[in-house]
Design an enzyme around this catalytic site. Structure first.
Site, PDB file in Angstrom:
ATOM      1  CG  HIS A   1      38.682  42.002 -10.654  1.00  0.00           C
ATOM      2  ND1 HIS A   1      39.862  42.462 -11.192  1.00  0.00           N
ATOM      3  CD2 HIS A   1      38.339  40.887 -11.350  1.00  0.00           C
ATOM      4  CE1 HIS A   1      40.242  41.648 -12.163  1.00  0.00           C
ATOM      5  NE2 HIS A   1      39.332  40.689 -12.289  1.00  0.00           N
TER       6      HIS A   1
ATOM      7  CB  ALA B   1      47.824  74.253 -27.519  1.00  0.00           C
TER       8      ALA B   1
END
Ligand SMILES: Cc1cc2nc3c(=O)[nH]c(=O)nc-3n(C[C@H](O)[C@H](O)[C@H](O)COP(=O)(O)OP(=O)(O)OC[C@H]3O[C@@H](n4cnc5c(N)ncnc54)[C@H](O)[C@@H]3O)c2cc1C
Length: 463
Positions: A445, A186
């Site tokens: 941006h 896991a």
């Protein structure tokens, strides 16, 4: 007769090869010993092949989900595993050959193909595949022998009549998509293989011994990642331990106590065993710890004079970048008159599921345990414009700051581009600058990094 070298590197892992070249370029007669594949785990059966598979799996996923972007693909999306593998083989073959040629082409480097074993404090015997043995000795020896997959002892496993199983190496040789892949484990290797084979079309079941995945990470990270993988169809069995395996007419059966699971393939992703058991370390006066790892000091020196251990085998990291960084530290100290130490290294790594998870420094659980006054900020990826535009808003970002020093203690990003964006934190932490430096920086941006200053605007006391 024993041949003398100034330096010997055992293993061509991520730290060993560049170190051999640096030593040779500085005028030292250097020997390199490799018993198997040049480039070691990362290049052949680790990072590089798995990331080519992650790329193929993502291509399948994008094709399957294309309709939500207004793109129609006629017909079913099918996987040609042989071609997925061929692409991987081409990528890793080029890297492996490049490393071998680099070593063989470097003046002052002598390459030995065979298994290296200590026969004395700074003496080694090299046994090649044809059984021939060569003795060498050196003033400096660098151990870079790495690790291999750990296979647990389970009734019915392996051997001539036993149930066949897969490791990270053999699963990369499959030319068909498994019908039902059961993975024991896991942690990051289990999760990466789990998602990619699900995307290739396998039914995938993860057998998890405890009650959660990624036990070294914060619970919110583990839960978010489990949800994403489960949504894609990866099945989890918690509290599940394989007790016995047996062959059936249709494949194999894994007994978990009261119940059993039928599968076509079984993969073990249950940790790594250091390649220190057949190294003759006792002849060099080097002991291993209870994990089989070689203890080193901050400069990566072992207890034996003139012997260093770099890479996974020293237990100070288990990543390609930590092995490479080990090389840089040793080379800087030996050849550049510096005094660098692994003790001040800030740990960072990523899990390359999609979206990726990346972390640097301390987790929230570690900061809480530490007990210092701290600030915390979290932000869901739904607030990140770039994620919304891409239609991939799973996950979140988290940052932890020391309330007194204003230094970033750690950050975790589970979300698109997390494996790249984490470096804004890595660099500011290595610069030992306050978090405000990052908070006041102007970012491009629309990117994920653009929201890091905004994340830091939201810092609140950790209670
Ligand atoms: C499935 C998987 C995925 C991974 N993905 C990533 C990832 O995405 N990012 C990341 O940073 N890390 C990843 N890793 C970890 C990474 O592969 C290792 O940390 C990295 O390879 C560093 O290893 P190393 O330098 O210690 O030695 P290794 O790369 O393990 O190389 C050791 C070399 O030594 C040789 N050797 C061993 N014993 C002897 C001997 N006695 N004589 C001669 N030669 C010997 C071996 O044949 C081998 O070539 C992954 C690992 C696995 C298994």
């Amino acid at each position: 007769m024993s041949q003398h070298f100034d330096a010997v590197v055992i293993g061509t892992g991520q730290g060993g090869s560049p170190l051999a070249v640096r030593l040779a370029e500085s005028g030292k007669r250097t020997a390199v010993i490799e018993r198997h594949l040049f480039g070691g785990t990362c290049v052949n059966v680790g990072c590089t092949p798995t990331k080519t598979y992650v790329a193929s799996a993502r291509a399948a996923h994008v094709a399957r989900t294309a309709a939500k972007y207004g793109v129609d693909i006629g017909g079913d999306i099918t996987i040609d595993m042989a071609r997925v593998k061929a692409r991987k083989d081409e990528v890793i073959g080029a890297s492996r050959d490049g490393i071998e040629q680099w070593l063989r082409g470097t003046p002052n480097v002598t390459v030995f193909k065979g298994h290296g074993r200590f026969t004395g404090p700074r003496a080694l015997a090299i046994r090649s595949d044809d059984g021939a043995t060569q003795d060498i000795h050196a003033d400096m020896i660098f151990i870079n022998t790495g690790t291999r997959a750990t296979v647990p002892h389970i009734d019915g496993l392996g051997g001539l009549d036993g149930v066949p199983y897969l490791t990270n190496s053999s699963i990369l040789e499959l030319t068909d998509v498994p019908a039902h892949l059961v993975i024991v484990g896991a942690s990051y290797i289990a999760l990466e293989f789990g998602q990619m084979f699900r995307r290739f079309g396998s039914r995938v079941t993860l057998l998890v011994r405890g009650d959660r995945i990624l036990t070294r990470e914060d619970e919110d990270v583990a839960r978010a990642m489990q949800d994403v993988l489960a949504r894609e169809g990866v099945e989890f069995r918690f509290g599940a331990e394989a007790k016995r395996v047996q062959k059936t007419s249709g494949g194999l059966r894994i007994e978990l106590g009261d119940e059993a699971i039928d599968a076509s393939h079984l993969l073990f992703a249950t940790g790594r065993t250091p390649n220190t058991d057949n190294l003759g370390l006792e002849h060099a006066g080097i002991a291993v710890n209870r994990h089989g790892l070689i203890d080193v000091d901050g400069e990566l020196r072992t207890k034996a004079e003139g012997v260093w251990a770099i890479g996974d085998v020293n237990g100070r990291g288990a990543f390609t970048h930590t092995s490479w960084n080990d090389y840089e530290i040793v080379a800087a100290n030996l050849l550049d008159g510096e005094s660098r130490s692994v003790d001040t290294r800030i740990m960072t790594y990523a899990v390359f599921v999609d979206p990726p998870f990346a972390r640097v420094g301390m987790s929230e659980a570690e900061v809480r345990k530490d007990g210092r006054a701290a600030l915390i900020a979290t932000m869901p990826m739904t607030r990140v414009g770039r994620a919304r535009e891409r239609g991939e808003t799973d996950g979140f970002m988290k940052a932890l700051v020391d309330a007194d020093t204003k230094r970033i203690l750690g950050a975790a990003i589970y979300g698109i581009e997390g494996d790249e964006v984490i470096h804004t934190f890595v660099d500011i932490m290595n610069a030992d600058a306050p978090y405000t430096t990052l908070q006041r920086a102007m970012h491009v941006h629309p990117t994920v990094s653009e929201l890091v200053p905004t994340l830091l605007d939201g810092l609140k006391p950790l209670v």
